[in-house]
Design an enzyme around this catalytic site. Structure first.
Site, PDB file in Angstrom:
ATOM      1  N   TRP A   1       0.834  -1.211   0.000  1.00  0.00           N
ATOM      2  CA  TRP A   1       0.000   0.000   0.000  1.00  0.00           C
ATOM      3  C   TRP A   1       0.861   1.250   0.000  1.00  0.00           C
ATOM      4  O   TRP A   1       0.561   2.231  -0.677  1.00  0.00           O
ATOM      5  CB  TRP A   1      -0.983  -0.007   1.171  1.00  0.00           C
ATOM      6  CG  TRP A   1      -1.971  -1.130   1.085  1.00  0.00           C
ATOM      7  CD1 TRP A   1      -2.137  -2.146   1.986  1.00  0.00           C
ATOM      8  CD2 TRP A   1      -2.914  -1.366   0.032  1.00  0.00           C
ATOM      9  NE1 TRP A   1      -3.127  -2.995   1.551  1.00  0.00           N
ATOM     10  CE2 TRP A   1      -3.614  -2.544   0.364  1.00  0.00           C
ATOM     11  CE3 TRP A   1      -3.231  -0.714  -1.159  1.00  0.00           C
ATOM     12  CZ2 TRP A   1      -4.621  -3.078  -0.448  1.00  0.00           C
ATOM     13  CZ3 TRP A   1      -4.229  -1.240  -1.968  1.00  0.00           C
ATOM     14  CH2 TRP A   1      -4.908  -2.401  -1.611  1.00  0.00           C
TER      15      TRP A   1
ATOM     16  N   ASP B   1      -1.459   6.654   6.348  1.00  0.00           N
ATOM     17  CA  ASP B   1      -2.555   5.750   5.996  1.00  0.00           C
ATOM     18  C   ASP B   1      -2.744   4.808   7.183  1.00  0.00           C
ATOM     19  O   ASP B   1      -1.856   4.026   7.507  1.00  0.00           O
ATOM     20  CB  ASP B   1      -2.160   4.970   4.736  1.00  0.00           C
ATOM     21  CG  ASP B   1      -3.163   3.884   4.349  1.00  0.00           C
ATOM     22  OD1 ASP B   1      -4.139   3.669   5.089  1.00  0.00           O
ATOM     23  OD2 ASP B   1      -2.955   3.244   3.299  1.00  0.00           O
TER      24      ASP B   1
ATOM     25  N   LYS C   1     -11.790  -1.754   6.896  1.00  0.00           N
ATOM     26  CA  LYS C   1     -10.928  -2.665   7.631  1.00  0.00           C
ATOM     27  C   LYS C   1     -11.391  -2.736   9.085  1.00  0.00           C
ATOM     28  O   LYS C   1     -11.783  -3.768   9.560  1.00  0.00           O
ATOM     29  CB  LYS C   1      -9.462  -2.208   7.562  1.00  0.00           C
ATOM     30  CG  LYS C   1      -8.953  -1.948   6.155  1.00  0.00           C
ATOM     31  CD  LYS C   1      -8.775  -3.224   5.348  1.00  0.00           C
ATOM     32  CE  LYS C   1      -8.709  -2.997   3.857  1.00  0.00           C
ATOM     33  NZ  LYS C   1      -7.507  -2.391   3.342  1.00  0.00           N
TER      34      LYS C   1
HETATM   35  C1  LIG Z   1      -7.017  -1.952   2.086  1.00  0.00           C
HETATM   36  C2  LIG Z   1      -5.991  -0.902   2.185  1.00  0.00           C
HETATM   37  C3  LIG Z   1      -5.871   0.108   1.216  1.00  0.00           C
HETATM   38  C4  LIG Z   1      -6.752   0.171  -0.003  1.00  0.00           C
HETATM   39  O1  LIG Z   1      -8.021   0.534   0.345  1.00  0.00           O
HETATM   40  P1  LIG Z   1      -9.160   0.813  -0.748  1.00  0.00           P
HETATM   41  O2  LIG Z   1     -10.216   1.438   0.070  1.00  0.00           O
HETATM   42  O3  LIG Z   1      -9.523  -0.501  -1.327  1.00  0.00           O
HETATM   43  O4  LIG Z   1      -8.587   1.729  -1.764  1.00  0.00           O
HETATM   44  C5  LIG Z   1      -4.923   1.077   1.412  1.00  0.00           C
HETATM   45  N1  LIG Z   1      -4.118   1.079   2.480  1.00  0.00           N
HETATM   46  C6  LIG Z   1      -4.195   0.120   3.420  1.00  0.00           C
HETATM   47  C7  LIG Z   1      -3.271   0.152   4.597  1.00  0.00           C
HETATM   48  C8  LIG Z   1      -5.125  -0.896   3.302  1.00  0.00           C
HETATM   49  O5  LIG Z   1      -5.196  -1.862   4.238  1.00  0.00           O
END
Ligand SMILES: *Cc1c(COP(=O)(O)O)cnc(C)c1O
Length: 359
Positions: free
Chosen positions: A101, A171, A195
């Site tokens: 990511w 993030d 998540k």
């Molecule tokens: C799942 C995830 C993403 C991507 O998320 P989307 O909403 O599908 O774009 C980005 N960063 C992390 C840390 C993730 O776990």
């Protein structure tokens, strides 16, 4: 009705209480005669829902007044572009690459300016967090970017990098609300909610006000300017209204449970059960450097791909689902987010013990 123990990395398990409440309110939300799904986002009823959600999140995370909370769409992935478009005034940013990511964000950053990789753990399949105490960060970098919890590899920063005075952008998709944070250490904290918070379709961005400006990169679409959404309090256009409503319920659930300090304690207890087992097992082992282990995502292997597959299959039949590791790394991964009860982890470990004895 039969519910499984869902160890999915995302979309993931939600508190049963929240799902039940949503079911009860499905046909008639609090006397409105309609479902939240059918409601105008400009209605009074909905305004209360979104305002309460924001207020509860602010309370939970102790978000200072000079930060805005935005409920947006496009997932975490859209932020990979939105961040440089809005923040890259000097067209330069530093990225710490600790997994896929972070790498995707780094690559996206390169589309808009000079994205500089200042540290990486790719040399050892992202199984650790690099030392970030003295990074070579360009003086004129607009921000330092991290992925705080690496969902796929199961690592987490236990200490934030020394950004040397630069704005930190994080993030936190897979560790959102899993423990207390000091929001003031960040310029932006953001995450997709699917998540650890709610249903897919909502991304929450917590952003320091001075970073919200008209001065975005040329050509930045109106919809991708933080200012657009900040000025309109996340109601510039139709927001992911139902998703925000569920997030609001999860915030209330966390508050009722005792807040983020209690979440952390619960999460530590749950993770310890699994890690302690992995550390003494002769069959299963964790794949991450111990100091960097995530409380949320726990990858493990047997070392034998066929045995891994057999385990995943038998676990599923026993009601422990979505334990297969990410398609790029193989093995297994148990995601044990806030809503996973301790009992789910205990039963999983009991199942692993039994599997180990029998194989
Ligand atoms: C799942 C995830 C993403 C991507 O998320 P989307 O909403 O599908 O774009 C980005 N960063 C992390 C840390 C993730 O776990």
């Amino acid at each position: 009705m039969s519910r499984v123990y869902n160890f999915s990395a995302g979309p993931a398990v939600l508190p049963e209480e929240v799902l039940r409440e949503a079911a009860e309110e499905m046909m008639d939300y609090k006397g409105s005669g309609m479902s939240v799904m059918e409601m105008s986002h400009r209605s009074k009823v909905y305004d209360t829902i979104i305002k309460e959600a924001e207020a509860d999140l602010r309370e939970l995370m102790n978000i200072p007044d000079h930060y805005k909370v935005l409920f947006l769409q496009g997932g975490a992935s859209q932020q990979f572009a939105m961040i440089p478009m809005n923040l890259m005034k000097n067209k330069k940013a530093a990225y710490i690459v600790t997994g896929q990511w972070a790498k995707k964000a780094f690559q996206e950053g390169k589309l808009y300016g000079e994205a500089v990789k200042v540290a990486s753990s790719e040399d050892e399949t992202f199984s650790y967090i690099p030392d970030c105490s003295n990074l070579d960060i360009p003086e004129d970098a607009d921000y330092v970017y991290i992925c705080e919890n690496n969902t796929i590899y199961g690592t987490k920063y236990k200490k934030l990098p020394d950004t040397k005075g630069h704005t930190l952008v994080a993030d936190v998709s897979s560790c959102f609300l899993s423990e207390p944070v000091d929001v003031s250490e960040y310029g932006i904290i953001y995450g997709g909610v699917q998540k650890n918070i709610g249903p897919a379709g909502v991304v929450i961005v917590i952003i320091r006000e001075d970073l919200i400006t008209e001065d975005t990169l040329p050509g930045t679409p109106t919809m991708l300017k933080y200012k657009t959404h900040a000025d309109a309090e996340s109601l510039y256009n139709t927001p992911p209204a139902y998703g925000i409503y569920i997030c609001g319920k999860v915030f209330k659930w966390i508050k009722k449970m005792g807040g983020l300090a209690v979440m952390k304690q619960r999460n530590e207890e749950k993770a310890k059960i699994l890690y302690d087992f992995l550390d003494q097992s002769r069959m299963f082992k964790g794949t991450v450097r111990k100091e960097d282990r995530s409380l949320m995502n726990v990858p493990f292997i047997t070392g034998d791909q066929e045995l891994d597959a057999k385990f995943v299959k038998e676990a599923e039949a026993a009601g422990f689902v979505n334990l297969k590791g990410h398609r790029t790394v193989g093995g297994m991964r148990a995601s044990i987010y806030n809503a996973m009860p301790k009992e789910g982890v205990e039963k999983l470990v009991a199942f692993m013990k039994k599997f180990e004895e029998e194989n």
